[in-house]
Design an enzyme around this catalytic site. Sequence first.
Site, PDB file in Angstrom:
ATOM      1  N   HIS A  12      -3.301   4.307  -2.459  1.00 32.73           N
ATOM      2  CA  HIS A  12      -4.293   3.448  -1.782  1.00 32.73           C
ATOM      3  C   HIS A  12      -4.887   4.179  -0.576  1.00 32.73           C
ATOM      4  CE1 HIS A  12      -1.615   0.131  -3.511  1.00 32.73           C
ATOM      5  NE2 HIS A  12      -2.791  -0.101  -4.053  1.00 32.73           N
ATOM      6  N   LEU A  52       0.826  -1.209   0.000  1.00 29.47           N
ATOM      7  CA  LEU A  52       0.000   0.000   0.000  1.00 29.47           C
ATOM      8  C   LEU A  52       0.865   1.265   0.000  1.00 29.47           C
ATOM      9  CD1 LEU A  52      -2.781  -0.998   2.572  1.00 29.47           C
ATOM     10  CD2 LEU A  52      -2.718  -1.385   0.109  1.00 29.47           C
ATOM     11  N   HIS A  53       0.376   2.280  -0.708  1.00 27.51           N
ATOM     12  CA  HIS A  53       1.071   3.573  -0.789  1.00 27.51           C
ATOM     13  C   HIS A  53       0.027   4.680  -0.665  1.00 27.51           C
ATOM     14  CE1 HIS A  53      -0.499   3.586  -4.842  1.00 27.51           C
ATOM     15  NE2 HIS A  53       0.137   2.453  -5.112  1.00 27.51           N
ATOM     16  N   SER A 100       2.626   3.931  -7.411  1.00 29.21           N
ATOM     17  CA  SER A 100       2.340   2.555  -7.815  1.00 29.21           C
ATOM     18  C   SER A 100       3.123   1.628  -6.889  1.00 29.21           C
ATOM     19  CB  SER A 100       2.816   2.359  -9.264  1.00 29.21           C
ATOM     20  OG  SER A 100       2.964   0.997  -9.545  1.00 29.21           O
ATOM     21  N   SER A 101       2.531   0.475  -6.587  1.00 25.00           N
ATOM     22  CA  SER A 101       3.243  -0.481  -5.727  1.00 25.00           C
ATOM     23  C   SER A 101       4.573  -0.874  -6.357  1.00 25.00           C
ATOM     24  CB  SER A 101       2.384  -1.725  -5.505  1.00 25.00           C
ATOM     25  OG  SER A 101       1.172  -1.337  -4.909  1.00 25.00           O
TER      26      SER A 101
END
Length: 256
Positions: A36, A32-33, A185-186
């Site tokens: 999210h 998660l970033h 983005s992950s």
Amino acid sequence: MNSYTHYANWIKVRQALPSRIRIGFVPTMGALHAGHVSLLKRARAENDFLVLSIFVNPTQFNKAEDYQHYPRTLERDIDIARTYEVDAVIVPEEKDLYPEGNQMPIVPHHPLSQILEGKVRPGHFSGVLTVVMKLLQWVKPHRVYFGEKDFQQCELIQALVRNYFLDVEVIPCETIREASGLPLSSRNQRFTAEQLPLAHRFAELLRSGSFDDLGAIQRRLEEAGLHVEYLETHFNRLFVAVECHGIRLIDNFVIL
Ligand code: PAF
């Protein structure tokens, strides 16, 4: 906050929720970033009960290597879920979501599934739509939230909901970006400190000239050391996918 791996445990909780409770759902593949987090915050504000799912879905990867290297940071993700007041985290195992394997995939024929990501990653959207359908059946949310970085995915999920008469509202949310313009983005978590500047350069180069001359943009990207998979405009948007130090980056945004 509780987490659930098995359908049988989760569904008892879901069935016990009173019908007046509005359920918001954020499906993810974890790592998660801040992108999210923006979905979680919005879903938290708009619903009574917030569900997050974390599942790196094997059926949407067309390269085994990409699946193996996809970042997995479950403990950190669970802390983030707690911080943003998620009520339930679903962390299915593959055999729980695919008890009979992938025997009943959703195979889209929608025109948007045949271009861009659909063209360069055969089977990708089938995997995405199949797992989203399964997750929606598990969670039965009132609202489900997706980031517009994956614009085709958002559109195709809306088509899935329309075509299968699913009783859920799909809420596309704005892409969250770094100062350079790089979308969060992950996969960005896979870059080393030495590799990251080229990812930021990608975002800057994309915005550093007229969108009328895509050939010139492509040349600039390739001269910088990026391998361009596609660079196309559709519906007043620029869509791009590149490989940067062997890691895929995608983006899209409105061009006027
Ligand atoms: O956007 C993602 O993270 C994934 O494609 C999704 C929607 C969670 C399905 O695996």
